[in-house]
Design a protein around this motif. Structure first.
Motif, PDB file in Angstrom:
ATOM      1  N   PHE A 156      -5.598  -2.762 -34.088  1.00  0.00           N
ATOM      2  CA  PHE A 156      -6.392  -2.598 -32.870  1.00  0.00           C
ATOM      3  C   PHE A 156      -6.968  -3.934 -32.411  1.00  0.00           C
ATOM      4  CE2 PHE A 156     -10.523  -1.734 -30.862  1.00  0.00           C
ATOM      5  CZ  PHE A 156     -10.106  -0.965 -29.787  1.00  0.00           C
ATOM      6  N   LYS A 157      -7.495  -4.715 -33.351  1.00  0.00           N
ATOM      7  CA  LYS A 157      -8.071  -6.017 -32.994  1.00  0.00           C
ATOM      8  C   LYS A 157      -7.003  -6.956 -32.438  1.00  0.00           C
ATOM      9  CE  LYS A 157     -12.015  -6.109 -36.121  1.00  0.00           C
ATOM     10  NZ  LYS A 157     -12.651  -6.801 -37.259  1.00  0.00           N
ATOM     11  N   SER A 158      -5.819  -6.966 -33.045  1.00  0.00           N
ATOM     12  CA  SER A 158      -4.770  -7.868 -32.557  1.00  0.00           C
ATOM     13  C   SER A 158      -4.306  -7.450 -31.160  1.00  0.00           C
ATOM     14  CB  SER A 158      -3.588  -7.907 -33.523  1.00  0.00           C
ATOM     15  OG  SER A 158      -2.928  -6.664 -33.567  1.00  0.00           O
ATOM     16  N   GLU A 159      -4.226  -6.150 -30.900  1.00  0.00           N
ATOM     17  CA  GLU A 159      -3.848  -5.680 -29.565  1.00  0.00           C
ATOM     18  C   GLU A 159      -4.911  -6.050 -28.538  1.00  0.00           C
ATOM     19  OE1 GLU A 159      -1.024  -4.302 -28.472  1.00  0.00           O
ATOM     20  OE2 GLU A 159      -0.187  -4.524 -30.472  1.00  0.00           O
ATOM     21  N   MET A 160      -6.170  -5.985 -28.930  1.00  0.00           N
ATOM     22  CA  MET A 160      -7.249  -6.369 -28.020  1.00  0.00           C
ATOM     23  C   MET A 160      -7.158  -7.853 -27.675  1.00  0.00           C
ATOM     24  SD  MET A 160      -9.038  -3.754 -27.146  1.00  0.00           S
ATOM     25  CE  MET A 160     -10.511  -4.509 -26.517  1.00  0.00           C
ATOM     26  N   LYS A 161      -6.849  -8.695 -28.680  1.00  0.00           N
ATOM     27  CA  LYS A 161      -6.711 -10.128 -28.430  1.00  0.00           C
ATOM     28  C   LYS A 161      -5.534 -10.400 -27.501  1.00  0.00           C
ATOM     29  CE  LYS A 161      -8.855 -11.838 -32.628  1.00  0.00           C
ATOM     30  NZ  LYS A 161      -8.671 -12.559 -33.896  1.00  0.00           N
ATOM     31  N   GLU A 162      -4.403  -9.716 -27.725  1.00  0.00           N
ATOM     32  CA  GLU A 162      -3.234  -9.910 -26.863  1.00  0.00           C
ATOM     33  C   GLU A 162      -3.549  -9.487 -25.436  1.00  0.00           C
ATOM     34  OE1 GLU A 162       0.158  -7.903 -28.447  1.00  0.00           O
ATOM     35  OE2 GLU A 162       0.117  -9.040 -30.316  1.00  0.00           O
ATOM     36  N   ASP A 163      -4.257  -8.391 -25.278  1.00  0.00           N
ATOM     37  CA  ASP A 163      -4.623  -7.922 -23.945  1.00  0.00           C
ATOM     38  C   ASP A 163      -5.550  -8.920 -23.267  1.00  0.00           C
ATOM     39  OD1 ASP A 163      -4.655  -6.003 -21.820  1.00  0.00           O
ATOM     40  OD2 ASP A 163      -6.695  -5.445 -22.464  1.00  0.00           O
ATOM     41  N   GLU A 164      -6.466  -9.500 -24.042  1.00  0.00           N
ATOM     42  CA  GLU A 164      -7.387 -10.490 -23.493  1.00  0.00           C
ATOM     43  C   GLU A 164      -6.633 -11.730 -23.027  1.00  0.00           C
ATOM     44  OE1 GLU A 164     -10.824 -13.096 -25.480  1.00  0.00           O
ATOM     45  OE2 GLU A 164     -11.152 -10.929 -25.629  1.00  0.00           O
ATOM     46  N   VAL A 165      -5.638 -12.176 -23.799  1.00  0.00           N
ATOM     47  CA  VAL A 165      -4.837 -13.346 -23.431  1.00  0.00           C
ATOM     48  C   VAL A 165      -4.045 -13.053 -22.158  1.00  0.00           C
ATOM     49  CG1 VAL A 165      -2.874 -14.758 -24.143  1.00  0.00           C
ATOM     50  CG2 VAL A 165      -4.709 -14.264 -25.764  1.00  0.00           C
ATOM     51  N   GLU A 166      -3.458 -11.858 -22.073  1.00  0.00           N
ATOM     52  CA  GLU A 166      -2.692 -11.489 -20.887  1.00  0.00           C
ATOM     53  C   GLU A 166      -3.588 -11.431 -19.653  1.00  0.00           C
ATOM     54  OE1 GLU A 166      -0.651  -7.853 -21.699  1.00  0.00           O
ATOM     55  OE2 GLU A 166       0.609  -8.748 -23.242  1.00  0.00           O
ATOM     56  N   THR A 167      -4.792 -10.935 -19.815  1.00  0.00           N
ATOM     57  CA  THR A 167      -5.732 -10.854 -18.699  1.00  0.00           C
ATOM     58  C   THR A 167      -6.102 -12.252 -18.217  1.00  0.00           C
ATOM     59  OG1 THR A 167      -6.619  -8.789 -19.568  1.00  0.00           O
ATOM     60  CG2 THR A 167      -7.965  -9.947 -17.954  1.00  0.00           C
ATOM     61  N   LYS A 168      -6.401 -13.146 -19.153  1.00  0.00           N
ATOM     62  CA  LYS A 168      -6.744 -14.523 -18.775  1.00  0.00           C
ATOM     63  C   LYS A 168      -5.568 -15.210 -18.090  1.00  0.00           C
ATOM     64  CE  LYS A 168     -10.300 -15.347 -22.216  1.00  0.00           C
ATOM     65  NZ  LYS A 168     -10.701 -16.131 -23.393  1.00  0.00           N
ATOM     66  N   LYS A 169      -4.357 -14.948 -18.582  1.00  0.00           N
ATOM     67  CA  LYS A 169      -3.166 -15.553 -17.984  1.00  0.00           C
ATOM     68  C   LYS A 169      -2.974 -15.046 -16.557  1.00  0.00           C
ATOM     69  CE  LYS A 169       1.757 -16.191 -18.826  1.00  0.00           C
ATOM     70  NZ  LYS A 169       2.897 -15.879 -19.705  1.00  0.00           N
TER      71      LYS A 169
END
Length: 76
Positions: free
Chosen positions: A39-52
């Motif tokens: 769950f934490k890794s998916e949240m980080k990936e989603d955060e990176v995609e949002t920033k991108k």
């Protein structure tokens, strides 16, 4: 309703041991740990995609302004 006291926690722990058995508890804890890690890794990936995506939107807004500025200098 506050936090459960020590005797209440011991009773809950005893019930869990009776229901699942002592051998299954480490497996359950391991599964919960993997789930939290995933769950934490998916949240980080989603955060990176949002920033991108946000940075791409900012670049798209900046590009028309650059094009307008260069066309104005060419006509002047």
């Amino acid at each position: 309703m506050g936090m459960p006291s020590m005797p209440e926690l011991l009773i809950i722990l005893a019930i869990v041991v009776l229901l699942f058995g002592a051998k299954k508890i480490p497996d359950l804890a391991k599964g919960i740990g993997k789930g939290i890690k995933s769950f934490k890794s998916e949240m980080k990936e989603d955060e990176v995609e949002t920033k991108k995506a946000e940075s791409e939107k900012i670049e798209e807004k900046a590009e028309p302004a650059k094009t307008e500025a260069t066309s104005e200098t060419k006509t002047a």
